[in-house]
Design a protein around this motif. Sequence first.
Motif, mmCIF file in Angstrom:
data_model
loop_
_atom_site.group_PDB
_atom_site.id
_atom_site.type_symbol
_atom_site.label_atom_id
_atom_site.label_comp_id
_atom_site.label_asym_id
_atom_site.label_seq_id
_atom_site.Cartn_x
_atom_site.Cartn_y
_atom_site.Cartn_z
ATOM 1 N N ARG A 184 0.865 -1.181 0.000
ATOM 2 C CA ARG A 184 0.000 0.000 0.000
ATOM 3 C C ARG A 184 0.903 1.232 0.000
ATOM 4 N N SER A 225 -1.911 -2.286 -6.058
ATOM 5 C CA SER A 225 -2.219 -1.052 -5.331
ATOM 6 C C SER A 225 -1.710 0.141 -6.127
ATOM 7 N N ASP A 260 -2.709 0.117 5.924
ATOM 8 C CA ASP A 260 -3.006 1.270 5.079
ATOM 9 C C ASP A 260 -2.663 2.542 5.845
ATOM 10 N N ASP A 266 -8.479 -2.472 -7.009
ATOM 11 C CA ASP A 266 -8.062 -1.216 -6.377
ATOM 12 C C ASP A 266 -8.346 -0.076 -7.340
ATOM 13 N N ARG A 281 -8.965 -0.199 4.876
ATOM 14 C CA ARG A 281 -8.865 0.779 3.791
ATOM 15 C C ARG A 281 -9.504 2.093 4.249
ATOM 16 N N SER A 289 -12.475 -1.355 -1.598
ATOM 17 C CA SER A 289 -11.600 -0.275 -2.050
ATOM 18 C C SER A 289 -12.447 0.932 -2.382
#
Length: 324
Positions: A54, A285, A100, A242, A151, A198
Amino acid sequence: MTRFGDIKFNSRFIKMKKASLLILLLLSVSLTCFAQSSVNQSKENSNTYNTAPRWSKVSGKIIFYTYRHDAEGAELYTIFPDKTGLTRLTETYYNEWWSDFSPDDNIIYVSSDFDKSERFGGSEIYLLKRNGDFTRITYDSDSTSININPRVSPDGKQLLYCSNCIGRDVDSEIYLTEADGSNPVNLTNHPSVDKNGSWSPDGKRVLFESNRSGNYELYVMDMTTKEVTKLTDNEYEDIHGDWSINNEIVFASNRDGDRELFVMNADGSNQRQITFNEDNDVMPSWSPDGTIIAFSSYRYGKKDKADIFVIDPDGNNELLLTRE
């Protein structure tokens, strides 16, 4: 790219309930520029499991977890997309997995088994703050549930995570909470398996994968109406979606026999393959500016020997980051 100064999380003792022992939690972490020296990859075991990349929204670093120190204890690392600055973030007995950054990089949201009676005994979502606080924010009624893949919303006010996400015959769901873990809501609430949420760039929609039609496909939920739209529709498995700032979606699919990366428009149109090899490429990502994709690949070791790569959205300029 903007970098912060030399800021690191303080080491601290955390009292564990089991056996009334004090375990040293070494959270010597900086979110962007670390006081500690970077790790020399040639002296580390890079032939190990590196996955779940990430991006930092501020520094441009990539965070990922790895088992390079302990086969049963994952730790967080960061690295720049040009392969420099490999730095260890956490050092605990337990596992720090999927993570994240908050939009301002002041917090790392991370899934961990820290409060469990044993490693791999379940997972909850934690906040890792600049001052060293490591705070649990999810409390599943099933203590062995695996809650992963936090997320953060684009405005930093809300959080998605995958509840009960791993295991046989599990009813995985996407949960929505406030950024501090309060007010949890079962967002998908469906008898199928729903995973890996996402956010859209404007925070108004959520992308996720589900097997509600039989095989795994990608879906989008409107956060106002809760209407769900199917984006992919084929006989294969489309997972790990993503969403980029440029309104494109990257995902993994086994359409050519193993999992490769594909990019498509946010409405599901113009699907095109960007990686081509005989091993699995997964967990893509987007960089904050939508110009680079980080991902995990098993091309150098199959099941338990993954590495972090970066690639352009058109499939060019692929670079292996976690191996000399």
